[in-house]
Enzyme design. Structure first.
Site, mmCIF file in Angstrom:
data_model
loop_
_atom_site.group_PDB
_atom_site.id
_atom_site.type_symbol
_atom_site.label_atom_id
_atom_site.label_comp_id
_atom_site.label_asym_id
_atom_site.label_seq_id
_atom_site.Cartn_x
_atom_site.Cartn_y
_atom_site.Cartn_z
ATOM 1 N N LYS A 236 47.125 -12.784 -3.848
ATOM 2 C CA LYS A 236 47.096 -11.819 -4.941
ATOM 3 C C LYS A 236 48.088 -10.685 -4.757
ATOM 4 O O LYS A 236 48.501 -10.035 -5.710
ATOM 5 C CB LYS A 236 45.686 -11.196 -5.045
ATOM 6 C CG LYS A 236 44.586 -12.138 -5.368
ATOM 7 C CD LYS A 236 43.260 -11.350 -5.341
ATOM 8 C CE LYS A 236 42.098 -12.263 -5.416
ATOM 9 N NZ LYS A 236 40.824 -11.502 -5.235
ATOM 10 N N GLY A 237 48.441 -10.397 -3.502
ATOM 11 C CA GLY A 237 49.093 -9.127 -3.181
ATOM 12 C C GLY A 237 50.407 -8.834 -3.881
ATOM 13 O O GLY A 237 50.799 -7.680 -4.007
ATOM 14 N N GLU B 91 56.612 -12.096 -2.344
ATOM 15 C CA GLU B 91 55.494 -11.812 -1.421
ATOM 16 C C GLU B 91 55.287 -10.297 -1.336
ATOM 17 O O GLU B 91 56.224 -9.521 -1.562
ATOM 18 C CB GLU B 91 55.859 -12.440 -0.052
ATOM 19 C CG GLU B 91 54.912 -12.202 1.084
ATOM 20 C CD GLU B 91 53.529 -12.806 0.907
ATOM 21 O OE1 GLU B 91 52.880 -12.496 -0.101
ATOM 22 O OE2 GLU B 91 53.076 -13.527 1.820
ATOM 23 N N ASP B 92 54.085 -9.888 -1.003
ATOM 24 C CA ASP B 92 53.832 -8.450 -0.834
ATOM 25 C C ASP B 92 54.334 -7.961 0.521
ATOM 26 O O ASP B 92 54.989 -6.932 0.628
ATOM 27 C CB ASP B 92 52.340 -8.098 -1.033
ATOM 28 C CG ASP B 92 51.395 -8.902 -0.147
ATOM 29 O OD1 ASP B 92 51.854 -9.824 0.575
ATOM 30 O OD2 ASP B 92 50.182 -8.617 -0.171
ATOM 31 N N ASP C 298 54.362 -10.479 7.419
ATOM 32 C CA ASP C 298 53.780 -9.943 8.652
ATOM 33 C C ASP C 298 54.099 -10.936 9.778
ATOM 34 O O ASP C 298 55.156 -10.870 10.383
ATOM 35 C CB ASP C 298 52.280 -9.743 8.419
ATOM 36 C CG ASP C 298 51.553 -9.181 9.614
ATOM 37 O OD1 ASP C 298 52.214 -8.623 10.501
ATOM 38 O OD2 ASP C 298 50.308 -9.287 9.676
ATOM 39 N N LYS D 263 57.259 -6.508 8.088
ATOM 40 C CA LYS D 263 56.654 -5.929 9.304
ATOM 41 C C LYS D 263 57.174 -6.739 10.489
ATOM 42 O O LYS D 263 56.518 -7.670 10.954
ATOM 43 C CB LYS D 263 55.133 -6.076 9.169
ATOM 44 C CG LYS D 263 54.299 -5.088 9.957
ATOM 45 C CD LYS D 263 52.837 -5.523 9.982
ATOM 46 C CE LYS D 263 51.948 -4.789 9.039
ATOM 47 N NZ LYS D 263 50.515 -5.083 9.232
ATOM 48 N N PHE E 157 48.501 -1.099 9.263
ATOM 49 C CA PHE E 157 47.919 -1.821 8.134
ATOM 50 C C PHE E 157 48.007 -0.921 6.906
ATOM 51 O O PHE E 157 47.477 0.183 6.895
ATOM 52 C CB PHE E 157 46.467 -2.201 8.442
ATOM 53 C CG PHE E 157 45.884 -3.116 7.414
ATOM 54 C CD1 PHE E 157 46.120 -4.486 7.471
ATOM 55 C CD2 PHE E 157 45.127 -2.607 6.377
ATOM 56 C CE1 PHE E 157 45.598 -5.335 6.506
ATOM 57 C CE2 PHE E 157 44.598 -3.453 5.405
ATOM 58 C CZ PHE E 157 44.835 -4.816 5.474
ATOM 59 N N ARG F 236 44.250 -2.072 -4.266
ATOM 60 C CA ARG F 236 45.449 -2.705 -4.838
ATOM 61 C C ARG F 236 46.037 -1.861 -5.969
ATOM 62 O O ARG F 236 47.213 -1.956 -6.268
ATOM 63 C CB ARG F 236 45.104 -4.096 -5.405
ATOM 64 C CG ARG F 236 44.676 -5.116 -4.370
ATOM 65 C CD ARG F 236 44.649 -6.500 -5.008
ATOM 66 N NE ARG F 236 43.885 -7.467 -4.233
ATOM 67 C CZ ARG F 236 44.364 -8.219 -3.245
ATOM 68 N NH1 ARG F 236 45.624 -8.084 -2.882
ATOM 69 N NH2 ARG F 236 43.609 -9.090 -2.615
HETATM 70 P P1 5GP Z 1 51.634 -13.327 7.149
HETATM 71 O O1 5GP Z 1 51.297 -14.711 6.695
HETATM 72 O O2 5GP Z 1 53.094 -13.006 7.004
HETATM 73 O O3 5GP Z 1 51.106 -13.038 8.514
HETATM 74 O O4 5GP Z 1 50.817 -12.336 6.282
HETATM 75 C C1 5GP Z 1 50.993 -12.254 4.954
HETATM 76 C C2 5GP Z 1 49.761 -11.710 4.279
HETATM 77 O O5 5GP Z 1 48.927 -10.938 5.153
HETATM 78 C C3 5GP Z 1 50.199 -10.770 3.203
HETATM 79 O O6 5GP Z 1 50.439 -11.465 2.005
HETATM 80 C C4 5GP Z 1 49.041 -9.809 3.114
HETATM 81 O O7 5GP Z 1 48.086 -10.298 2.217
HETATM 82 C C5 5GP Z 1 48.439 -9.789 4.513
HETATM 83 N N1 5GP Z 1 48.883 -8.570 5.265
HETATM 84 C C6 5GP Z 1 49.695 -8.524 6.336
HETATM 85 N N2 5GP Z 1 49.879 -7.255 6.751
HETATM 86 C C7 5GP Z 1 49.178 -6.489 5.896
HETATM 87 C C8 5GP Z 1 49.011 -5.062 5.761
HETATM 88 O O8 5GP Z 1 49.527 -4.219 6.501
HETATM 89 N N3 5GP Z 1 48.219 -4.664 4.721
HETATM 90 C C9 5GP Z 1 47.626 -5.529 3.857
HETATM 91 N N4 5GP Z 1 46.883 -5.007 2.896
HETATM 92 N N5 5GP Z 1 47.770 -6.861 3.949
HETATM 93 C C10 5GP Z 1 48.555 -7.328 4.954
#
Ligand code: 5GP
Length: 183
Positions: free
Chosen positions: A44-45, A99-100, A103, A131, A152, A165
């Protein structure tokens, strides 16, 4: 705003976010000039980033979404699950995943693999945030608005347990919000 009281610090204001998103759109417009693209929001982000980005996209583009989840609370589960897939056929198309935040990079790398295997002619990544400190999958978004440290964040589409959100800026929650909800 009602939610402001839960925020310890604002990292990026609404105006700063808008300016950066406009810059990303201009780069995309230039790179894909004369081409048609599919913009795929990873929900959703990404909804807030995507809706702002498309205001500035000056290309023929279709819009689609993939709903997936990898996070529970503030911890990554290490797995991604596609809850609802995109409907547009990506074969032979230029696809931009929206993507939002990147990470660990798990979500975008997994989805990029899936879309590439479906025969897309290119798959690139536009992310609101990057990140790099947790980037296990070594994914660097092709475009991103801001790099952040190991914190976070919430707002502008990003949630904490489905809340926050709707904040128009990106910020860090007060620590007592986590402790309150985890107890
Ligand atoms: P990844 O798959 O790259 O580890 O993480 C992606 C998802 O993790 C993002 O789409 C998001 O939903 C969540 N996420 C990662 N870091 C954060 C953060 O600092 N805040 C929030 N709200 N969601 C995060």
């Amino acid at each position: 705003m009602l939610l402001d009281k839960d925020i310890e610090k604002v990292l990026f204001s609404q105006e700063e976010i808008d300016t950066k998103i406009k810059e990303i759109a201009e780069q995309i417009n230039k790179e894909y000039q004369g081409k048609e693209v599919i913009l795929v929001g990873i929900l959703k982000g990404s909804f807030a980033f995507m809706s702002k980005l498309i205001e500035y996209i000056d290309l023929y583009c279709s819009i689609d979404f993939i709903v997936c989840s990898s996070y529970v609370g503030t911890k990554s589960t290490g797995l991604i699950h596609i809850d609802s897939d995109m409907k547009v056929n990506a074969e032979g198309k230029d696809v931009i995943l929206i993507e939002d935040i990147v990470d660990t990079g798990l979500t975008v790398s997994a989805i990029k693999d899936v879309v590439t295997k479906r025969g897309a002619s290119s798959v690139k990544i536009a992310s609101l945030l990057h990140k790099p400190c947790n980037n296990k999958y070594h994914v660097v978004p092709d475009w991103y608005a801001f790099e952040i440290g190991n914190e976070f964040v919430v707002g502008f589409g990003l949630d904490y347990n489905q809340l926050y959100r709707n904040l128009p800026y990106i910020g860090v929650l007060k620590p007592d919000i986590y402790t309150k909800q985890n107890n």
